[in-house]
Design a protein around this motif. Sequence first.
Motif, PDB file in Angstrom:
ATOM      1  N   SER A 186     -41.585  13.170  30.610  1.00  0.00           N
ATOM      2  CA  SER A 186     -42.869  12.465  31.189  1.00  0.00           C
ATOM      3  C   SER A 186     -42.273  11.607  32.433  1.00  0.00           C
ATOM      4  CB  SER A 186     -43.196  11.188  30.155  1.00  0.00           C
ATOM      5  OG  SER A 186     -44.152  10.689  30.709  1.00  0.00           O
ATOM      6  N   ASP A 190     -47.045  10.722  35.019  1.00  0.00           N
ATOM      7  CA  ASP A 190     -47.855  10.191  33.619  1.00  0.00           C
ATOM      8  C   ASP A 190     -47.908   9.093  33.313  1.00  0.00           C
ATOM      9  OD1 ASP A 190     -47.843  13.135  33.176  1.00  0.00           O
ATOM     10  OD2 ASP A 190     -45.906  12.890  32.055  1.00  0.00           O
ATOM     11  N   ARG A 191     -47.690   8.028  34.200  1.00  0.00           N
ATOM     12  CA  ARG A 191     -47.613   6.637  33.831  1.00  0.00           C
ATOM     13  C   ARG A 191     -49.154   6.077  33.417  1.00  0.00           C
ATOM     14  NH1 ARG A 191     -43.317   8.112  33.040  1.00  0.00           N
ATOM     15  NH2 ARG A 191     -41.423   7.294  34.135  1.00  0.00           N
ATOM     16  N   ASP A 192     -49.966   6.477  34.229  1.00  0.00           N
ATOM     17  CA  ASP A 192     -51.516   5.915  34.031  1.00  0.00           C
ATOM     18  C   ASP A 192     -52.097   6.767  32.826  1.00  0.00           C
ATOM     19  OD1 ASP A 192     -51.172   4.137  35.793  1.00  0.00           O
ATOM     20  OD2 ASP A 192     -52.180   5.550  37.212  1.00  0.00           O
ATOM     21  N   PHE A 193     -51.506   7.781  32.390  1.00  0.00           N
ATOM     22  CA  PHE A 193     -52.199   8.718  31.352  1.00  0.00           C
ATOM     23  C   PHE A 193     -51.997   8.025  30.267  1.00  0.00           C
ATOM     24  CE2 PHE A 193     -50.766  11.910  27.796  1.00  0.00           C
ATOM     25  CZ  PHE A 193     -51.970  12.463  27.679  1.00  0.00           C
ATOM     26  N   TRP A 194     -50.930   7.143  29.550  1.00  0.00           N
ATOM     27  CA  TRP A 194     -50.879   6.668  28.242  1.00  0.00           C
ATOM     28  C   TRP A 194     -51.779   5.645  28.027  1.00  0.00           C
ATOM     29  CZ3 TRP A 194     -48.018   9.906  25.914  1.00  0.00           C
ATOM     30  CH2 TRP A 194     -47.254  10.517  26.709  1.00  0.00           C
ATOM     31  N   GLY A 195     -52.485   4.935  29.085  1.00  0.00           N
ATOM     32  CA  GLY A 195     -53.584   4.271  28.774  1.00  0.00           C
ATOM     33  C   GLY A 195     -54.996   4.573  28.682  1.00  0.00           C
ATOM     34  N   SER A 196     -54.967   5.794  28.823  1.00  0.00           N
ATOM     35  CA  SER A 196     -56.312   6.806  29.024  1.00  0.00           C
ATOM     36  C   SER A 196     -56.748   6.992  27.560  1.00  0.00           C
ATOM     37  CB  SER A 196     -56.240   7.929  29.925  1.00  0.00           C
ATOM     38  OG  SER A 196     -55.416   8.734  29.419  1.00  0.00           O
ATOM     39  N   GLN A 200     -54.426   8.176  24.464  1.00  0.00           N
ATOM     40  CA  GLN A 200     -54.458   7.470  22.993  1.00  0.00           C
ATOM     41  C   GLN A 200     -54.689   8.441  21.919  1.00  0.00           C
ATOM     42  OE1 GLN A 200     -53.740   3.991  22.524  1.00  0.00           O
ATOM     43  NE2 GLN A 200     -52.944   4.208  24.431  1.00  0.00           N
ATOM     44  N   GLU A 232     -42.166  -2.681  32.362  1.00  0.00           N
ATOM     45  CA  GLU A 232     -43.579  -1.945  32.087  1.00  0.00           C
ATOM     46  C   GLU A 232     -43.058  -0.465  31.258  1.00  0.00           C
ATOM     47  OE1 GLU A 232     -47.455   0.222  33.973  1.00  0.00           O
ATOM     48  OE2 GLU A 232     -46.060  -0.933  35.257  1.00  0.00           O
ATOM     49  N   LEU A 236     -43.514   0.510  27.199  1.00  0.00           N
ATOM     50  CA  LEU A 236     -43.988   1.993  26.856  1.00  0.00           C
ATOM     51  C   LEU A 236     -43.242   2.471  25.854  1.00  0.00           C
ATOM     52  CD1 LEU A 236     -46.331   4.091  27.215  1.00  0.00           C
ATOM     53  CD2 LEU A 236     -45.028   4.903  29.156  1.00  0.00           C
ATOM     54  N   GLU A 284     -49.367  13.383  43.694  1.00  0.00           N
ATOM     55  CA  GLU A 284     -49.059  13.213  42.304  1.00  0.00           C
ATOM     56  C   GLU A 284     -50.200  13.443  41.481  1.00  0.00           C
ATOM     57  OE1 GLU A 284     -46.773   9.658  41.920  1.00  0.00           O
ATOM     58  OE2 GLU A 284     -44.974  10.584  42.787  1.00  0.00           O
TER      59      GLU A 284
END
Length: 315
Positions: A186, A190-196, A200, A232, A236, A284
């Motif tokens: 990762s 991908d950092r913003d992916f995990w909260g999408s 989830q 942060e 995660l 990115e």
Amino acid sequence: MTGQPTPHGAAVAYPAPLRVPPFLLKTLVTTVAGGATYALTNIANQPEVWKLTASIFLGGAVLIIQYMVDFERRLGSVENTLSVHNSEMKDLVHDGFARINEVTELFGLVDRSALQTEKVTKLLLSATQAGSAAPPIMQSFITRQISGLTDLMEALSRKLVDYEGEDHDWIVALTQCASSTIDATSTPVDRDFWGSELGQRYLRAQRDAIKERQVRIRRLFIVRKPEDNGPELGQLCDDQQSLGIEVRVLVLSELSPIVRMDETDDFIVFDDSMSYEIGADLREVNTRTVMDWRADRVARRLQRFRTLWEAAAGE
């Protein structure tokens, strides 16, 4: 009426040719033949009975010959029509049997494959039933979906699927199908992916894989510099470890030059047999998704993950 232009531009009309009815034409020819015979016998000073007999005989013969010629012509036309019809029937029967053979061969392949025959049959039936009474827009949509599925299956047969853009379904479906291991990297992309919502769903599918099928999942978070490994990212990692995922963080700047030589990007290896890869551009932004299960490619991905995983353990 037809016409041709005159030097002054006006059209001259010509009368259409008259068509003599066949029966009248036959009668006329017969009469002429009989009359000519009577005239010849009259010149020869034959008895009246011979004049009439010869005239009637030759006139009747001419009439019969005309009908025989007409019958032969019509018989030839009927034979040609029957020949064409017979050829068309042969082609129709041949095409019908060819299609039956194709369908039989297709279902034979399905029966011999690892696919569930019932599911494939249900797909075909559902597609035909859904499109039979659907409005034009739904028929176009169904055709488009079938076309997309066909393209996907053809690509799968070549062991390489290249999808333009970011996939929103494959990654979850592959996680639900995994039976032994999932090894993933990762990157900062991908950092913003995990909260999408997709992130989830992906994590829920991984949680279920661990609990229900005892799948071992390892995730390697990669950062460029030590200062990028902040609170942060730490939170995660803790969240994913609470789901049973093994997590490590790798700092690229602290790797040896030899380890940094090979490419380091986003990829996931499912069950040590299929590589799922994500390509990003200079902004990115994920622009490309690849599923690849060619043995040499998967082997390189596995070796790269193991190398990076071991390097992260030594930090």
